[in-house]
Motif scaffolding. Structure first.
Motif, PDB file in Angstrom:
ATOM      1  N   HIS A  57       2.263 -13.394  -4.481  1.00 17.62           N
ATOM      2  CA  HIS A  57       3.079 -14.163  -3.538  1.00 17.62           C
ATOM      3  C   HIS A  57       3.091 -13.572  -2.130  1.00 17.62           C
ATOM      4  CE1 HIS A  57       4.333 -16.724  -6.750  1.00 17.62           C
ATOM      5  NE2 HIS A  57       4.618 -15.659  -7.473  1.00 17.62           N
ATOM      6  N   CYS A  58       2.242 -12.614  -1.872  1.00 20.05           N
ATOM      7  CA  CYS A  58       2.174 -11.999  -0.543  1.00 20.05           C
ATOM      8  C   CYS A  58       1.021 -12.597   0.250  1.00 20.05           C
ATOM      9  CB  CYS A  58       1.983 -10.492  -0.656  1.00 20.05           C
ATOM     10  SG  CYS A  58       1.893  -9.692   0.949  1.00 20.05           S
ATOM     11  N   THR A  59       1.327 -13.099   1.416  1.00 20.14           N
ATOM     12  CA  THR A  59       0.281 -13.659   2.280  1.00 20.14           C
ATOM     13  C   THR A  59       0.201 -12.917   3.617  1.00 20.14           C
ATOM     14  OG1 THR A  59       1.799 -15.343   3.121  1.00 20.14           O
ATOM     15  CG2 THR A  59       0.414 -15.962   1.239  1.00 20.14           C
ATOM     16  N   VAL A  60       0.822 -11.750   3.690  1.00 21.12           N
ATOM     17  CA  VAL A  60       0.834 -10.993   4.946  1.00 21.12           C
ATOM     18  C   VAL A  60      -0.568 -10.782   5.519  1.00 21.12           C
ATOM     19  CG1 VAL A  60       1.414  -8.773   6.017  1.00 21.12           C
ATOM     20  CG2 VAL A  60       3.074  -9.921   4.560  1.00 21.12           C
ATOM     21  N   PRO A  61      -1.552 -10.283   4.753  1.00 20.28           N
ATOM     22  CA  PRO A  61      -2.874 -10.056   5.353  1.00 20.28           C
ATOM     23  C   PRO A  61      -3.604 -11.357   5.698  1.00 20.28           C
ATOM     24  CG  PRO A  61      -2.940  -9.529   3.026  1.00 20.28           C
ATOM     25  CD  PRO A  61      -1.514  -9.818   3.366  1.00 20.28           C
ATOM     26  N   HIS A  62      -3.149 -12.468   5.145  1.00 23.88           N
ATOM     27  CA  HIS A  62      -3.788 -13.763   5.393  1.00 23.88           C
ATOM     28  C   HIS A  62      -3.103 -14.570   6.483  1.00 23.88           C
ATOM     29  CE1 HIS A  62      -6.088 -12.971   1.805  1.00 23.88           C
ATOM     30  NE2 HIS A  62      -4.987 -12.831   1.105  1.00 23.88           N
ATOM     31  N   SER A  63      -2.029 -14.041   7.026  1.00 23.46           N
ATOM     32  CA  SER A  63      -1.262 -14.753   8.048  1.00 23.46           C
ATOM     33  C   SER A  63      -1.892 -14.570   9.426  1.00 23.46           C
ATOM     34  CB  SER A  63       0.174 -14.225   8.074  1.00 23.46           C
ATOM     35  OG  SER A  63       0.184 -12.893   8.533  1.00 23.46           O
ATOM     36  N   PRO A  64      -1.486 -15.369  10.416  1.00 20.72           N
ATOM     37  CA  PRO A  64      -2.047 -15.225  11.762  1.00 20.72           C
ATOM     38  C   PRO A  64      -1.923 -13.809  12.332  1.00 20.72           C
ATOM     39  CG  PRO A  64      -0.902 -17.299  11.607  1.00 20.72           C
ATOM     40  CD  PRO A  64      -0.618 -16.549  10.319  1.00 20.72           C
ATOM     41  N   GLY A  65      -0.876 -13.078  12.004  1.00 19.93           N
ATOM     42  CA  GLY A  65      -0.711 -11.720  12.501  1.00 19.93           C
ATOM     43  C   GLY A  65      -1.183 -10.664  11.510  1.00 19.93           C
ATOM     44  N   GLY A  66      -1.864 -11.089  10.459  1.00 21.48           N
ATOM     45  CA  GLY A  66      -2.271 -10.185   9.389  1.00 21.48           C
ATOM     46  C   GLY A  66      -3.206  -9.079   9.823  1.00 21.48           C
ATOM     47  N   TYR A  67      -4.169  -9.380  10.678  1.00 26.18           N
ATOM     48  CA  TYR A  67      -5.129  -8.372  11.138  1.00 26.18           C
ATOM     49  C   TYR A  67      -4.405  -7.233  11.853  1.00 26.18           C
ATOM     50  CZ  TYR A  67      -9.060  -6.297  13.648  1.00 26.18           C
ATOM     51  OH  TYR A  67      -9.989  -5.425  14.149  1.00 26.18           O
ATOM     52  N   VAL A  68      -3.519  -7.584  12.754  1.00 24.37           N
ATOM     53  CA  VAL A  68      -2.765  -6.579  13.515  1.00 24.37           C
ATOM     54  C   VAL A  68      -1.879  -5.770  12.566  1.00 24.37           C
ATOM     55  CG1 VAL A  68      -1.007  -6.265  15.303  1.00 24.37           C
ATOM     56  CG2 VAL A  68      -2.864  -7.890  15.650  1.00 24.37           C
ATOM     57  N   HIS A  69      -1.242  -6.443  11.615  1.00 27.69           N
ATOM     58  CA  HIS A  69      -0.381  -5.756  10.649  1.00 27.69           C
ATOM     59  C   HIS A  69      -1.184  -4.737   9.835  1.00 27.69           C
ATOM     60  CE1 HIS A  69       2.676  -5.097   7.563  1.00 27.69           C
ATOM     61  NE2 HIS A  69       1.673  -5.201   6.702  1.00 27.69           N
ATOM     62  N   VAL A  70      -2.326  -5.158   9.307  1.00 26.61           N
ATOM     63  CA  VAL A  70      -3.145  -4.272   8.479  1.00 26.61           C
ATOM     64  C   VAL A  70      -3.598  -3.050   9.270  1.00 26.61           C
ATOM     65  CG1 VAL A  70      -5.365  -4.070   7.276  1.00 26.61           C
ATOM     66  CG2 VAL A  70      -3.884  -6.039   6.838  1.00 26.61           C
ATOM     67  N   LEU A  71      -4.110  -3.258  10.475  1.00 27.72           N
ATOM     68  CA  LEU A  71      -4.573  -2.122  11.271  1.00 27.72           C
ATOM     69  C   LEU A  71      -3.425  -1.192  11.652  1.00 27.72           C
ATOM     70  CD1 LEU A  71      -7.251  -3.518  11.200  1.00 27.72           C
ATOM     71  CD2 LEU A  71      -7.513  -2.994  13.604  1.00 27.72           C
ATOM     72  N   ALA A  72      -2.278  -1.763  12.005  1.00 27.42           N
ATOM     73  CA  ALA A  72      -1.118  -0.945  12.373  1.00 27.42           C
ATOM     74  C   ALA A  72      -0.625  -0.126  11.181  1.00 27.42           C
ATOM     75  CB  ALA A  72       0.010  -1.830  12.898  1.00 27.42           C
ATOM     76  N   ARG A  73      -0.741  -0.678   9.990  1.00 27.19           N
ATOM     77  CA  ARG A  73      -0.286   0.038   8.798  1.00 27.19           C
ATOM     78  C   ARG A  73      -1.310   1.089   8.352  1.00 27.19           C
ATOM     79  NH1 ARG A  73       1.419   2.903   6.354  1.00 27.19           N
ATOM     80  NH2 ARG A  73       2.645   2.905   4.454  1.00 27.19           N
ATOM     81  N   LEU A  74      -2.603   0.815   8.561  1.00 27.99           N
ATOM     82  CA  LEU A  74      -3.635   1.770   8.173  1.00 27.99           C
ATOM     83  C   LEU A  74      -3.721   2.972   9.107  1.00 27.99           C
ATOM     84  CD1 LEU A  74      -6.627  -0.477   7.078  1.00 27.99           C
ATOM     85  CD2 LEU A  74      -5.159   0.926   5.626  1.00 27.99           C
ATOM     86  N   LYS A  75      -3.450   2.771  10.385  1.00 25.32           N
ATOM     87  CA  LYS A  75      -3.605   3.846  11.368  1.00 25.32           C
ATOM     88  C   LYS A  75      -2.844   5.113  10.983  1.00 25.32           C
ATOM     89  CE  LYS A  75      -3.350   4.954  16.230  1.00 25.32           C
ATOM     90  NZ  LYS A  75      -2.958   4.549  17.564  1.00 25.32           N
ATOM     91  N   PRO A  76      -1.551   5.041  10.654  1.00 29.21           N
ATOM     92  CA  PRO A  76      -0.854   6.284  10.287  1.00 29.21           C
ATOM     93  C   PRO A  76      -1.381   6.894   8.987  1.00 29.21           C
ATOM     94  CG  PRO A  76       0.628   4.393  10.094  1.00 29.21           C
ATOM     95  CD  PRO A  76      -0.628   3.905  10.714  1.00 29.21           C
ATOM     96  N   GLU A  77      -1.886   6.057   8.094  1.00 25.01           N
ATOM     97  CA  GLU A  77      -2.458   6.591   6.844  1.00 25.01           C
ATOM     98  C   GLU A  77      -3.721   7.389   7.133  1.00 25.01           C
ATOM     99  OE1 GLU A  77      -1.080   6.603   3.835  1.00 25.01           O
ATOM    100  OE2 GLU A  77       0.630   5.582   4.754  1.00 25.01           O
ATOM    101  N   PHE A  78      -4.577   6.868   8.019  1.00 24.21           N
ATOM    102  CA  PHE A  78      -5.794   7.590   8.385  1.00 24.21           C
ATOM    103  C   PHE A  78      -5.457   8.880   9.132  1.00 24.21           C
ATOM    104  CE2 PHE A  78      -8.124   3.306   8.369  1.00 24.21           C
ATOM    105  CZ  PHE A  78      -8.457   3.441   7.037  1.00 24.21           C
ATOM    106  N   GLU A  79      -4.449   8.832   9.995  1.00 23.37           N
ATOM    107  CA  GLU A  79      -4.031  10.039  10.710  1.00 23.37           C
ATOM    108  C   GLU A  79      -3.504  11.091   9.732  1.00 23.37           C
ATOM    109  OE1 GLU A  79      -1.292   8.481  13.592  1.00 23.37           O
ATOM    110  OE2 GLU A  79      -2.908   7.773  14.901  1.00 23.37           O
TER     111      GLU A  79
END
Length: 89
Positions: A57-79
């Motif tokens: 039931h999650c459509t966050v990565p598929h939403s219009p702002g999904g790309y920005v959300h995914v990258l913003a969430r991955l950045k601190p993990e990579f750091e």
């Protein structure tokens, strides 16, 4: 924004859209498999079946702002991973 590095829609896919409640007009197929799946706190709205993460039931990565959300969430993990790697050296 039909086809660019932030958005891709594949209406020919036999699963399109892969989430029942999703808006097919604005559905982003770029993250067909969510890169945030491995995160306990992904910023989406998964449910848990024991230790299995259910993103049905999650459509966050598929939403219009999904790309920005995914990258913003991955950045601190990579750091965090880089810092841990530096500490091991």
């Amino acid at each position: 924004m039909e086809h660019n590095h932030k958005y891709f829609r594949n209406t020919d896919c036999r699963y399109f859209p892969c989430h029942k409640d999703a808006d097919p007009e604005h559905f982003n197929c770029l993250f067909c498999f969510c890169p945030l799946y491995f995160l306990q706190d992904c910023g989406g709205n998964p449910t848990w079946r024991g230790k299995v993460k259910d993103c049905t039931h999650c459509t966050v990565p598929h939403s219009p702002g999904g790309y920005v959300h995914v990258l913003a969430r991955l950045k601190p993990e990579f750091e965090r991973m880089r810092a841990a790697s530096d500490d091991e050296s």
